[in-house]
Design a protein around this motif. Structure first.
Motif, PDB file in Angstrom:
ATOM      1  N   PHE A  10      43.567  51.725  53.712  1.00 25.66           N
ATOM      2  CA  PHE A  10      42.298  52.073  52.746  1.00 25.66           C
ATOM      3  C   PHE A  10      42.249  51.061  51.600  1.00 25.66           C
ATOM      4  N   ALA A  60      39.162  47.800  41.775  1.00 21.91           N
ATOM      5  CA  ALA A  60      39.232  48.013  40.341  1.00 21.91           C
ATOM      6  C   ALA A  60      38.681  46.839  39.865  1.00 21.91           C
ATOM      7  N   PHE A  61      38.161  46.971  38.678  1.00 25.24           N
ATOM      8  CA  PHE A  61      37.881  45.914  37.824  1.00 25.24           C
ATOM      9  C   PHE A  61      38.995  44.416  37.358  1.00 25.24           C
ATOM     10  N   TYR A  62      40.039  44.855  38.172  1.00 22.56           N
ATOM     11  CA  TYR A  62      41.107  43.923  37.925  1.00 22.56           C
ATOM     12  C   TYR A  62      41.825  43.891  39.295  1.00 22.56           C
ATOM     13  N   HIS A  64      34.277  57.266  51.118  1.00 21.11           N
ATOM     14  CA  HIS A  64      33.955  56.798  49.660  1.00 21.11           C
ATOM     15  C   HIS A  64      33.159  55.422  50.008  1.00 21.11           C
ATOM     16  N   CYS A  77      31.530  52.096  48.134  1.00 20.94           N
ATOM     17  CA  CYS A  77      31.426  51.429  47.071  1.00 20.94           C
ATOM     18  C   CYS A  77      30.038  50.583  47.042  1.00 20.94           C
ATOM     19  N   CYS A  99      40.270  56.839  31.225  1.00 21.36           N
ATOM     20  CA  CYS A  99      41.239  56.439  32.036  1.00 21.36           C
ATOM     21  C   CYS A  99      42.376  55.504  31.417  1.00 21.36           C
ATOM     22  N   TYR A 119      45.650  53.645  44.078  1.00 20.43           N
ATOM     23  CA  TYR A 119      44.724  54.623  44.467  1.00 20.43           C
ATOM     24  C   TYR A 119      44.342  55.612  43.285  1.00 20.43           C
ATOM     25  N   LYS A 175      43.297  61.263  39.787  1.00 20.54           N
ATOM     26  CA  LYS A 175      42.004  60.886  39.835  1.00 20.54           C
ATOM     27  C   LYS A 175      40.732  61.714  40.062  1.00 20.54           C
ATOM     28  N   ASN A 210      34.030  57.835  40.404  1.00 18.95           N
ATOM     29  CA  ASN A 210      35.217  58.364  41.042  1.00 18.95           C
ATOM     30  C   ASN A 210      36.355  57.546  40.262  1.00 18.95           C
ATOM     31  N   LYS A 242      39.832  56.562  38.517  1.00 17.50           N
ATOM     32  CA  LYS A 242      41.254  56.828  38.712  1.00 17.50           C
ATOM     33  C   LYS A 242      42.114  56.673  37.531  1.00 17.50           C
ATOM     34  N   TRP A 270      30.817  50.691  34.493  1.00 20.05           N
ATOM     35  CA  TRP A 270      29.939  49.914  35.142  1.00 20.05           C
ATOM     36  C   TRP A 270      28.358  50.577  34.721  1.00 20.05           C
TER      37      TRP A 270
HETATM   38  N1  LIG Z   1      40.194  53.843  36.254  1.00 21.76           N
HETATM   39  C1  LIG Z   1      39.672  53.223  37.418  1.00 21.76           C
HETATM   40  N2  LIG Z   1      38.937  53.866  37.991  1.00 21.76           N
HETATM   41  C2  LIG Z   1      38.186  53.302  38.881  1.00 21.76           C
HETATM   42  C3  LIG Z   1      38.071  51.964  39.010  1.00 21.76           C
HETATM   43  C4  LIG Z   1      38.673  51.250  38.217  1.00 21.76           C
HETATM   44  O1  LIG Z   1      38.409  49.922  37.951  1.00 21.76           O
HETATM   45  N3  LIG Z   1      39.431  51.770  37.205  1.00 21.76           N
HETATM   46  N4  LIG Z   1      37.035  51.468  40.079  1.00 21.76           N
HETATM   47  C5  LIG Z   1      35.987  52.282  40.475  1.00 21.76           C
HETATM   48  C6  LIG Z   1      35.402  51.540  41.762  1.00 21.76           C
HETATM   49  S1  LIG Z   1      34.305  50.456  41.674  1.00 21.76           S
HETATM   50  C7  LIG Z   1      35.743  51.896  43.162  1.00 21.76           C
HETATM   51  S2  LIG Z   1      34.981  51.385  44.627  1.00 21.76           S
HETATM   52  C8  LIG Z   1      36.826  52.929  43.132  1.00 21.76           C
HETATM   53  C9  LIG Z   1      37.998  52.376  44.230  1.00 21.76           C
HETATM   54  O2  LIG Z   1      39.013  53.021  44.716  1.00 21.76           O
HETATM   55  P1  LIG Z   1      40.062  53.040  45.594  1.00 21.76           P
HETATM   56  O3  LIG Z   1      41.032  51.943  44.965  1.00 21.76           O
HETATM   57  O4  LIG Z   1      40.867  54.287  45.886  1.00 21.76           O
HETATM   58  O5  LIG Z   1      39.400  52.621  46.816  1.00 21.76           O
HETATM   59  O6  LIG Z   1      37.586  53.396  42.243  1.00 21.76           O
HETATM   60  C10 LIG Z   1      36.629  53.550  41.045  1.00 21.76           C
HETATM   61  N5  LIG Z   1      37.526  54.063  39.938  1.00 21.76           N
END
Ligand SMILES: Nc1nc2c(c(=O)[nH]1)N[C@H]1C(S)=C(S)[C@@H](COP(=O)(O)O)O[C@H]1N2
Ligand SMILES: [Mo]
Length: 274
Positions: A109, A113-115, A159, A161, A196, A229, A234, A245, A247, A263
């Motif tokens: 899978f 994330a933004f990092y 999911h 994106c 988060c 994940y 989450k 969604n 996390k 975002w």
């Molecule tokens: N805390 C947190 N949640 C987040 C993100 C993040 O950067 N930080 N990125 C989001 C984005 S853009 C996506 S596509 C999904 C990715 O989840 P996955 O790593 O389970 O595929 O988490 C979302 N939730």
């Protein structure tokens, strides 16, 4: 995406976008809009999904007449706010997102994330406590063990994106409606917000928060959520794009003021329903 977003009976195609109609702007604004036509077209494609509201119609509905020095930015934000309203209006609180067979689960899978993955937050589950605040009757925090005493449900869903990939996964946790009821949330309030552990944040409209598939997720497959994940908690929202969604949730709050999102506040459409 489905036909709920198709506001015009005559249009059935995926790719077409309504032409940009500008309502006879003054010369100065005509130049500004012309300069940004590709940007407008891209955004209209993204923000309007398959609906066919034109920029001209939006101008009438949003109060941005695009003639009195309204900036392109202001017009685009107005388009997005209008799009939120249309999506909220079309959203069905009971229509279910598609579910899949275990054999269809995507392996591996994807992580996003933004990092980068090596920066995923390390959270100690033993001392973890979910904070609850805002328009709720009971603001006590929740340990992971306490969350696991609540009813749990599983889902195998897709999911999606916004960056152009999708994947099928299995998530297990507390139906979010059950959690909101347990904390005595004011479900007539407009929004639920999420903070988060990695400084990410997001928010949902209450109708989506109460949707039967919206889940406060503890497990990925049959294991506790792996760090990448979203350990330890989450939100799984199969009726919305992936970025809705969150996390590594640290705090959940109920409010009538739109909390925005990481975002969302950079221009991604806030509602972002599928
Ligand atoms: N805390 C947190 N949640 C987040 C993100 C993040 O950067 N930080 N990125 C989001 C984005 S853009 C996506 S596509 C999904 C990715 O989840 P996955 O790593 O389970 O595929 O988490 C979302 N939730
Ligand atoms: Mo995403």
């Amino acid at each position: 995406m489905n036909d709920r977003h198709n506001l015009s009976a005559g249009r059935r195609d995926d790719t077409d976008v309504a032409p940009i109609e500008t309502p006879r702007p003054a010369k100065r604004e005509r130049i500004v809009l012309a300069d940004h036509r590709p940007q407008l077209e891209r955004l209209q494609r993204r923000l309007f999904l398959r609906s066919t509201l034109s920029v001209g119609a939006l101008a009438m509905l949003s109060g941005c007449n695009m003639q009195d020095g309204d900036s392109v930015d202001k017009v685009l934000w107005a388009m997005s706010r209008w799009n939120d309203r249309v999506q909220a209006w079309l959203f069905s609180g009971t229509k279910l997102a598609p579910t899949y067979a275990a054999s269809q689960i995507t392996k591996p899978f994807p992580f996003n994330a933004f990092y980068q993955e090596f920066d995923v937050p390390e959270i100690d589950g033993a001392s973890y406590a979910l904070e609850v605040s805002g328009l709720v009757a009971n603001k006590r925090s929740w340990s992971l063990a306490q969350l696991r005493t609540l009813p749990q449900a599983s889902q195998i869903t897709r999911h999606v994106c916004i960056e152009g990939w999708s994947a099928i996964g299995e998530w297990r946790g507390v139906p979010f409606r059950t959690f909101l009821e347990r904390i005595g949330a004011d479900t007539t309030a407009r929004y639920v917000g999420f903070k988060c552990a990695d400084r990410y944040y997001s928010s949902l409209d209450m109708a989506t928060a109460l949707h039967p598939q919206t889940q406060l997720t503890l497990d990925f497959g049959s294991e506790p959520l792996p760090p990448k994940y979203g350990y330890p908690l989450k939100l799984r929202v199969p009726t919305k794009l992936g970025f809705k969604n969150p996390k590594h949730i640290a705090e959940i709050f109920v409010t009538n003021t739109n909390p925005g999102g990481y975002w969302e506040d950079q221009g991604y459409n806030w509602f972002s329903g599928l």
